[in-house]
Design an enzyme around this catalytic site. Structure first.
Site, mmCIF file in Angstrom:
data_model
loop_
_atom_site.group_PDB
_atom_site.id
_atom_site.type_symbol
_atom_site.label_atom_id
_atom_site.label_comp_id
_atom_site.label_asym_id
_atom_site.label_seq_id
_atom_site.Cartn_x
_atom_site.Cartn_y
_atom_site.Cartn_z
ATOM 1 N N SER A 109 0.853 -1.190 0.000
ATOM 2 C CA SER A 109 0.000 0.000 0.000
ATOM 3 C C SER A 109 0.885 1.235 0.000
ATOM 4 C CB SER A 109 -0.886 0.028 1.251
ATOM 5 O OG SER A 109 -1.428 1.335 1.393
ATOM 6 N N ASP A 146 -4.829 3.313 -1.693
ATOM 7 C CA ASP A 146 -5.903 3.535 -0.717
ATOM 8 C C ASP A 146 -6.507 4.921 -0.889
ATOM 9 O OD1 ASP A 146 -6.062 1.131 0.871
ATOM 10 O OD2 ASP A 146 -4.024 1.593 1.538
ATOM 11 N N HIS A 168 -8.422 0.816 -3.926
ATOM 12 C CA HIS A 168 -9.343 0.505 -2.818
ATOM 13 C C HIS A 168 -10.065 1.793 -2.430
ATOM 14 C CE1 HIS A 168 -9.547 -0.843 1.712
ATOM 15 N NE2 HIS A 168 -10.740 -0.759 1.163
ATOM 16 N N MET A 177 -11.074 -6.614 5.306
ATOM 17 C CA MET A 177 -10.283 -5.661 6.094
ATOM 18 C C MET A 177 -9.928 -6.304 7.433
ATOM 19 S SD MET A 177 -9.987 -2.982 4.199
ATOM 20 C CE MET A 177 -9.076 -2.075 5.440
ATOM 21 N N PHE A 217 -6.363 4.134 8.319
ATOM 22 C CA PHE A 217 -4.958 4.424 8.619
ATOM 23 C C PHE A 217 -4.088 3.193 8.416
ATOM 24 C CE2 PHE A 217 -7.704 7.017 11.272
ATOM 25 C CZ PHE A 217 -7.282 8.292 10.923
ATOM 26 N N ASP A 247 -6.341 -6.930 4.027
ATOM 27 C CA ASP A 247 -5.825 -5.561 4.074
ATOM 28 C C ASP A 247 -5.788 -5.048 5.511
ATOM 29 O OD1 ASP A 247 -5.025 -3.028 3.499
ATOM 30 O OD2 ASP A 247 -6.791 -2.487 2.313
ATOM 31 N N GLY A 248 -4.565 -4.871 6.029
ATOM 32 C CA GLY A 248 -4.387 -4.237 7.327
ATOM 33 C C GLY A 248 -3.631 -5.097 8.320
ATOM 34 N N GLY A 251 1.343 -2.291 4.050
ATOM 35 C CA GLY A 251 1.879 -0.933 3.947
ATOM 36 C C GLY A 251 3.142 -0.797 4.758
ATOM 37 N N SER A 252 2.977 -0.635 6.066
ATOM 38 C CA SER A 252 4.141 -0.388 6.907
ATOM 39 C C SER A 252 5.145 -1.530 6.862
ATOM 40 C CB SER A 252 3.693 -0.090 8.341
ATOM 41 O OG SER A 252 2.538 -0.794 8.680
HETATM 42 C C1 DX5 Z 1 -6.325 0.877 5.711
HETATM 43 C C2 DX5 Z 1 -5.790 0.637 4.317
HETATM 44 C C3 DX5 Z 1 -4.651 -0.349 4.274
HETATM 45 C C4 DX5 Z 1 -3.486 0.034 5.115
HETATM 46 C C5 DX5 Z 1 -2.477 -1.045 5.183
HETATM 47 O O1 DX5 Z 1 -7.420 1.712 5.644
HETATM 48 O O2 DX5 Z 1 -6.819 0.153 3.484
HETATM 49 O O3 DX5 Z 1 -4.288 -0.623 2.950
HETATM 50 O O4 DX5 Z 1 -2.920 1.206 4.709
HETATM 51 O O5 DX5 Z 1 -1.425 -0.587 5.982
HETATM 52 P P1 DX5 Z 1 -0.703 -1.498 7.057
HETATM 53 O O6 DX5 Z 1 -0.143 -2.666 6.312
HETATM 54 O O7 DX5 Z 1 0.331 -0.599 7.611
HETATM 55 O O8 DX5 Z 1 -1.745 -1.934 8.059
HETATM 56 ZN ZN ZN Z 2 -6.444 -0.738 1.380
#
Ligand code: DX5
Ligand code: ZN
Length: 230
Positions: free
Chosen positions: A12, A39, A70, A141, A147, A177-178, A199-200
């Site tokens: 992400s 996102d 998304h 999710m 976030f 996702d997440g 993401g992170s």
């Molecule tokens: C949350 C987003 C995700 C998120 C994933 O609303 O849809 O895509 O940014 O980030 P991490 O992997 O850091 O949870």
């Molecule tokens: Zn997402």
């Protein structure tokens, strides 16, 4: 885009350097990601704001793999054509964000994109039976959307297991996702997920100037997930 259930890592770009999206996308692709996850947040359906269609259009030429958009926005129908025109390969809309999700999914395919259906952690899968023939992907999710960097919600493992059984032989991706890390990725892969958004966990430790950690992170998540499916 051919269909298969192999593990796919979709970083992400919410966790990328916001002053450097083109170079960040090129870096994660060069480091081996499968899809690029974008996102889109509206400050209404979720408490955060990110990318309008012009931003997504600007990302497009840099994405050589699959641009997975998304949408965490409500209303959503009025914006589908704009995100499709911006070059999204897949557009996911939230079940909770549309009063007529059937129409929304029709509109996504009608605009020429693959259709994704996203479900919040609090949403069950009973209501998707009549949507399964209209979707190419279901996004579960594993955090409440809004976030990056949040903690994985373990109750979603059982949801994915049940979703996988419901999908059967249909060519529908299960995306998670997440909160995906090397610890949580195997739980989800074992339950039946094939697309892992992170993401992170992908962007940590690296940068455009030093992209090698992106590749190490992608390989580590993929290896952990694949080990759980063997
Ligand atoms: C949350 C987003 C995700 C998120 C994933 O609303 O849809 O895509 O940014 O980030 P991490 O992997 O850091 O949870
Ligand atoms: Zn997402």
């Amino acid at each position: 885009m051919s269909f298969d259930r192999s593990i796919k890592i979709a970083p992400s770009i919410l966790s990328a350097d916001f002053a450097n999206f083109g170079a960040e996308i090129q870096a994660i692709e060069a480091q081996g990601c499968d899809w690029v996850h974008v996102d889109v947040m509206d400050g209404h359906f979720v408490p955060n704001l990110t990318f309008g269609p012009p931003a997504v259009k600007a990302f497009r030429p840099h994405v050589k793999t699959v641009m997975d958009v998304h949408l965490m926005i409500s209303p959503v129908d009025a914006y589908i054509d704009a995100y499709a025109d911006a070059g999204a390969d897949i557009i996911s809309a939230h079940l909770e964000a549309s009063p007529h999700i059937h129409r929304t999914l029709q509109a996504i395919r009608g605009a020429g994109a693959k259709a994704g259906l996203a479900l919040n952690p609090g949403t069950g899968i009973d209501d998707i039976d009549y949507l399964l023939d209209m979707v190419d992907l279901v996004c579960v999710m594993t955090v409440n959307p809004g976030f990056g960097g949040q903690k994985f919600i373990h109750s979603q493992i059982e949801k994915v297991r049940q979703l996988r059984a419901k999908i059967g032989d249909r060519p529908i991706h299960i995306e998670i996702d997440g909160g995906i890390t090397t610890e949580t990725a195997p739980l989800m892969a074992a339950a039946g997920a094939d697309v892992l958004v992170a993401g992170s966990a992908v962007f940590t430790g690296g940068s455009v100037a030093n992209p090698a950690p992106y590749g190490e992170n992608i390989r580590a998540i993929r290896a952990a997930a694949q080990a759980a499916t063997n």
